[in-house]
Design an enzyme around this catalytic site. Structure first.
Site, PDB file in Angstrom:
ATOM      1  N   CYS A  73      -6.237  70.983  -4.763  1.00  0.00           N
ATOM      2  CA  CYS A  73      -5.899  70.793  -3.744  1.00  0.00           C
ATOM      3  C   CYS A  73      -7.335  72.169  -2.876  1.00  0.00           C
ATOM      4  O   CYS A  73      -8.145  72.591  -3.462  1.00  0.00           O
ATOM      5  CB  CYS A  73      -4.786  72.121  -3.188  1.00  0.00           C
ATOM      6  SG  CYS A  73      -4.004  72.830  -2.142  1.00  0.00           S
ATOM      7  N   CYS A  76      -6.774  75.165  -1.853  1.00  0.00           N
ATOM      8  CA  CYS A  76      -6.457  77.122  -2.833  1.00  0.00           C
ATOM      9  C   CYS A  76      -6.908  75.847  -4.032  1.00  0.00           C
ATOM     10  O   CYS A  76      -6.368  77.357  -5.421  1.00  0.00           O
ATOM     11  CB  CYS A  76      -4.359  77.257  -2.775  1.00  0.00           C
ATOM     12  SG  CYS A  76      -3.500  75.401  -3.797  1.00  0.00           S
ATOM     13  N   CYS A 121       1.102  70.366  -1.309  1.00  0.00           N
ATOM     14  CA  CYS A 121       0.389  71.183  -2.273  1.00  0.00           C
ATOM     15  C   CYS A 121       1.532  71.788  -3.080  1.00  0.00           C
ATOM     16  O   CYS A 121       2.043  72.899  -2.071  1.00  0.00           O
ATOM     17  CB  CYS A 121      -0.872  72.061  -2.722  1.00  0.00           C
ATOM     18  SG  CYS A 121      -1.496  73.397  -3.629  1.00  0.00           S
ATOM     19  N   CYS A 124       0.314  75.912  -1.682  1.00  0.00           N
ATOM     20  CA  CYS A 124       0.255  76.669  -0.400  1.00  0.00           C
ATOM     21  C   CYS A 124       1.099  76.157   0.427  1.00  0.00           C
ATOM     22  O   CYS A 124       1.070  76.722   1.788  1.00  0.00           O
ATOM     23  CB  CYS A 124      -1.133  76.895  -0.449  1.00  0.00           C
ATOM     24  SG  CYS A 124      -2.295  74.427  -0.630  1.00  0.00           S
ATOM     25  N   CYS A 144      -0.454  58.153  -1.299  1.00  0.00           N
ATOM     26  CA  CYS A 144      -1.677  57.670  -0.620  1.00  0.00           C
ATOM     27  C   CYS A 144      -2.350  59.409  -0.656  1.00  0.00           C
ATOM     28  O   CYS A 144      -1.153  59.726   0.739  1.00  0.00           O
ATOM     29  CB  CYS A 144      -1.204  56.955   0.248  1.00  0.00           C
ATOM     30  SG  CYS A 144      -2.338  56.330   1.847  1.00  0.00           S
TER      31      CYS A 144
END
Length: 157
Positions: A73, A76, A121, A124, A144
């Site tokens: 991510c 984070c 995510c 976060c 995707c």
């Protein structure tokens, strides 16, 4: 009489108003204010990760990465996809047939008038993209993902 009936109707409609929109948003292990996210992320990252935007197709630098590693991510650094599950879907966005268990969360998205499965995510809450049921074996899934929502960390070796 009509005014009284109208008033009664308005009161009953207000009484039936849902409270889901007033509920507190889900809390994640990494939680920051909008101002903190805006200061840390690029404009494009902020638009996708925090405002659930979508980057233009075929613009991600991650599309052509073929080396071994992990996609994390961008907000984070939580590992969300392994390079071994990446495939060329032809859609213009990085696509994966599987995700790292426990690091990705899912919710329903009805913004286009039909239900899609949105991916976030799990650390976060950053918006990653959507998952569809038209991917390759072994899962049949196509995650995707907006490339701007990810960073690539090559395997050291």
């Amino acid at each position: 009489m009509k005014k009284l009936l109208l008033l009664g109707l308005l009161v009953s409609l207000y009484a039936c108003k849902g409270t889901a929109q007033n509920e507190k948003k889900e809390q994640f292990p990494v939680s920051k204010t909008e101002a903190e996210w805006k200061a840390e992320l690029t404009d494009a990252e902020f638009q996708v990760l925090r405002k659930e935007g979508t980057e233009r197709a075929f613009t991600s630098e991650l599309l052509n990465i073929k080396e071994e590693g992990t996609y994390v991510c961008a907000a984070c650094q939580n590992p969300v996809f392994k390079s071994k599950t990446k495939f060329d879907s032809g859609t213009g966005w990085p696509s994966f047939y599987d995700y790292i268990e426990g690091n990705v969360a899912f919710s329903s998205d009805n913004k286009l008038g039909y239900t899609r499965t949105e991916e976030h995510c799990a650390n976060c809450g950053g918006h990653l993209g959507h998952v569809f049921n038209d991917g390759p074996k072994p899962t049949g899934k196509r995650h995707c993902i907006n490339g701007v929502a990810l960073n690539f960390v090559p395997t050291k070796g």
